[in-house]
Design a protein around this motif. Structure first.
Motif, PDB file in Angstrom:
ATOM      1  N   ILE A  40       0.859  -1.206   0.000  1.00 15.20           N
ATOM      2  CA  ILE A  40       0.000   0.000   0.000  1.00 15.20           C
ATOM      3  C   ILE A  40       0.884   1.241   0.000  1.00 15.20           C
ATOM      4  O   ILE A  40       1.765   1.401   0.851  1.00 15.20           O
ATOM      5  N   SER A  41       0.665   2.124  -0.938  1.00 14.93           N
ATOM      6  CA  SER A  41       1.494   3.347  -1.033  1.00 14.93           C
ATOM      7  C   SER A  41       0.806   4.561  -0.450  1.00 14.93           C
ATOM      8  O   SER A  41       1.458   5.575  -0.218  1.00 14.93           O
ATOM      9  N   ASN A  42      -0.516   4.509  -0.317  1.00 20.34           N
ATOM     10  CA  ASN A  42      -1.208   5.662   0.276  1.00 20.34           C
ATOM     11  C   ASN A  42      -2.554   5.211   0.830  1.00 20.34           C
ATOM     12  O   ASN A  42      -3.111   4.218   0.383  1.00 20.34           O
ATOM     13  N   VAL A  43      -3.015   5.977   1.819  1.00 15.15           N
ATOM     14  CA  VAL A  43      -4.330   5.691   2.419  1.00 15.15           C
ATOM     15  C   VAL A  43      -5.197   6.905   2.168  1.00 15.15           C
ATOM     16  O   VAL A  43      -4.778   8.044   2.402  1.00 15.15           O
ATOM     17  N   LEU A  62      -0.554   9.564  12.365  1.00 18.02           N
ATOM     18  CA  LEU A  62       0.488   8.864  11.611  1.00 18.02           C
ATOM     19  C   LEU A  62       1.531   9.816  11.030  1.00 18.02           C
ATOM     20  O   LEU A  62       2.531   9.372  10.490  1.00 18.02           O
ATOM     21  N   SER A  63       1.307  11.122  11.173  1.00 22.45           N
ATOM     22  CA  SER A  63       2.139  12.073  10.422  1.00 22.45           C
ATOM     23  C   SER A  63       3.613  12.045  10.812  1.00 22.45           C
ATOM     24  O   SER A  63       4.462  12.352   9.997  1.00 22.45           O
ATOM     25  N   THR A  64       3.931  11.653  12.039  1.00 18.76           N
ATOM     26  CA  THR A  64       5.357  11.625  12.392  1.00 18.76           C
ATOM     27  C   THR A  64       5.940  10.212  12.308  1.00 18.76           C
ATOM     28  O   THR A  64       7.108  10.000  12.585  1.00 18.76           O
ATOM     29  N   ARG A  65       5.125   9.252  11.945  1.00 24.44           N
ATOM     30  CA  ARG A  65       5.633   7.880  11.828  1.00 24.44           C
ATOM     31  C   ARG A  65       6.180   7.638  10.440  1.00 24.44           C
ATOM     32  O   ARG A  65       5.820   8.323   9.502  1.00 24.44           O
ATOM     33  N   LYS A  66       6.958   6.561  10.342  1.00 24.17           N
ATOM     34  CA  LYS A  66       7.386   6.144   9.011  1.00 24.17           C
ATOM     35  C   LYS A  66       6.235   5.334   8.441  1.00 24.17           C
ATOM     36  O   LYS A  66       6.174   4.121   8.562  1.00 24.17           O
ATOM     37  N   SER A  67       5.270   6.025   7.897  1.00 24.38           N
ATOM     38  CA  SER A  67       4.102   5.339   7.368  1.00 24.38           C
ATOM     39  C   SER A  67       3.967   5.745   5.900  1.00 24.38           C
ATOM     40  O   SER A  67       4.955   6.100   5.267  1.00 24.38           O
ATOM     41  N   MET A 157      -7.272  -0.772  11.074  1.00 28.08           N
ATOM     42  CA  MET A 157      -7.003  -1.199   9.685  1.00 28.08           C
ATOM     43  C   MET A 157      -5.596  -0.760   9.273  1.00 28.08           C
ATOM     44  O   MET A 157      -4.878  -1.493   8.595  1.00 28.08           O
ATOM     45  N   ALA A 158      -5.187   0.436   9.703  1.00 22.44           N
ATOM     46  CA  ALA A 158      -3.832   0.915   9.383  1.00 22.44           C
ATOM     47  C   ALA A 158      -2.809  -0.016  10.037  1.00 22.44           C
ATOM     48  O   ALA A 158      -1.786  -0.358   9.434  1.00 22.44           O
ATOM     49  N   LEU A 163       0.981  -0.272   8.873  1.00 24.94           N
ATOM     50  CA  LEU A 163       1.332   1.148   8.789  1.00 24.94           C
ATOM     51  C   LEU A 163       1.284   1.845  10.144  1.00 24.94           C
ATOM     52  O   LEU A 163       1.562   3.045  10.232  1.00 24.94           O
ATOM     53  N   ALA A 164       0.928   1.116  11.191  1.00 26.46           N
ATOM     54  CA  ALA A 164       0.728   1.795  12.477  1.00 26.46           C
ATOM     55  C   ALA A 164       1.026   0.847  13.638  1.00 26.46           C
ATOM     56  O   ALA A 164       0.163   0.585  14.468  1.00 26.46           O
ATOM     57  N   ASP A 165       2.272   0.372  13.701  1.00 28.67           N
ATOM     58  CA  ASP A 165       2.642  -0.551  14.790  1.00 28.67           C
ATOM     59  C   ASP A 165       2.402   0.086  16.151  1.00 28.67           C
ATOM     60  O   ASP A 165       2.696   1.272  16.333  1.00 28.67           O
ATOM     61  N   GLY A 166       1.889  -0.676  17.069  1.00 26.83           N
ATOM     62  CA  GLY A 166       1.732  -0.207  18.451  1.00 26.83           C
ATOM     63  C   GLY A 166       0.547   0.716  18.660  1.00 26.83           C
ATOM     64  O   GLY A 166       0.401   1.285  19.742  1.00 26.83           O
ATOM     65  N   ILE A 167      -0.295   0.852  17.662  1.00 28.06           N
ATOM     66  CA  ILE A 167      -1.386   1.825  17.779  1.00 28.06           C
ATOM     67  C   ILE A 167      -2.431   1.389  18.818  1.00 28.06           C
ATOM     68  O   ILE A 167      -3.099   2.229  19.420  1.00 28.06           O
TER      69      ILE A 167
END
Ligand code: F6R
Length: 346
Positions: A40-43, A62-67, A157-158, A163-167
């Motif tokens: 997935i390249s974008n959400v 998610l803006s500061t994560r490597k997502s 879902m992320a 795309l969102a480890d530990g969320i």
């Protein structure tokens, strides 16, 4: 005691707001049987109003994560970059919002991977018929009072998409922070010890202008604005530092008869860029003799998510108390309903 003809509506809205942390916990307990393949390249979150804002919370979280980039699309058509490598989350509480249904169809035409989040409605039937993964959330609330149900599945879902480890830990922390806040702010008979009620009193007869201390807090300011509009039926505006120092700020030099009505509310997070702190100080100094009301609300919690939700939650209470002060019922949104009805008629 909140009294007057609209006291029932105020009480009802307070009950809805009270449930927000429970909504987060409810979603954590659900087993979403959905698989999302990699690549997935974008959400893109497609939705409107109260159903779109969960997408903005996700974007800010998610803006500061490597997502991957997260974009919230509030329109009939999706942006041109949407394709097979896009994850489109089509979100409509009622399932009947025409822009979201159109965006859902556009996502299908573009071959995107889609997940629908709704209580049912037309979107629910379309997804079911097309065999598109569907997350059905509890019905019976005004969409803006269902933020927990509308946001948490997106975060999960992320996470599922890698795309969102530990969320999940952030969601747990957020629910705990919100429970503390509701203990302090949720009251049928608010008094001077209730900071949300005090803030609402400050906003009475003013035009609230909400400024976020950085674009990563934008969603909190946007939500404050929307909640004051929809709950208190009053105008409100929002912007973010540092951008507002390049335009909006200049407008406050304008005629005093307009600016004297403005109350600025600054929403502060836990880890602002140091230059934003400096900008806020200088901005206040410059505007001091024009804007008489500068109010500040500070975020709570460790994670970005908890901080965002703590600001949002405080605004939910403030907007409901402002409705009580103005003697309006915070629950119905008659203008939105009337417009939707007229559009349905052709
Ligand atoms: C009403 C509200 C509105 C709706 C919007 C979209 O509480 O907040 O902003 O959310 O009109 O409708 P839904 O959410 O049903 O897709």
């Amino acid at each position: 005691m909140i009294s007057g003809v609209h006291a029932k509506g105020v009480k009802q809205m307070l009950e809805y707001i009270h449930g927000l942390p429970d909504q987060l916990e409810y979603c954590l307990q659900q087993e979403y049987r959905i698989t999302i393949a990699g690549g997935i390249s974008n959400v893109v979150v497609a939705g409107m109003g109260g159903s779109a804002i969960g997408g903005d919370v996700l974007r800010c979280c998610l803006s500061t994560r490597k997502s991957v980039p997260v974009l919230v699309s509030r329109d009939y058509r999706l942006p041109g970059f949407v394709g097979r490598d896009s994850l489109v989350l089509a979100v409509s509480y009622s399932g009947n919002t025409e822009e979201t249904i159109s965006a859902f169809e556009d996502a299908r035409a573009k071959g995107a991977r889609i997940i629908a989040v709704t209580t049912g409605g037309h979107l629910g039937s379309l997804a079911e018929k097309a065999g598109i993964p569907l997350i059905t959330i509890p019905a019976g609330l005004p969409p803006r009072a269902a933020l927990g149900y509308l946001f948490t599945p997106l975060a999960l879902m992320a996470e599922m998409a890698g795309l969102a480890d530990g969320i999940r830990d952030e969601i747990r922390e957020t629910a705990a922070v919100l429970k503390e806040i509701r203990e302090e702010l949720c009251a049928d008979d608010p008094d001077g010890s209730n900071s949300a009620f005090e803030l609402a009193l400050e906003l009475k007869d003013c035009i609230p202008v909400i400024w976020a201390a950085g674009s990563d807090l934008e969603v909190a300011a946007m939500r404050w604005k929307g909640q004051i509009n929809e709950n208190a039926k009053a105008p409100a505006y929002y912007n973010c530092f540092p951008e507002l120092n390049h335009n909006e700020f200049t407008g406050l030099e304008g005629p005093e008869m307009l600016t004297k009505r403005i109350a600025v509310i600054i929403l502060r997070g836990g880890n602002e860029h140091p230059r934003i702190g400096r900008r806020m100080d200088i901005t206040r100094e410059i505007l001091n003799d024009r804007i008489t009301k500068f109010l500040t609300v500070k975020a709570r919690g460790r994670s970005r998510m908890a901080q965002l939700f703590s600001l949002i939650y405080t605004g939910d209470f403030v907007s409901t108390y402002l409705a009580a002060i103005y003697g309006v019922d915070p629950v119905p949104v008659n203008l939105i309903e009337a417009l939707k009805k007229r559009l349905q008629d052709g």
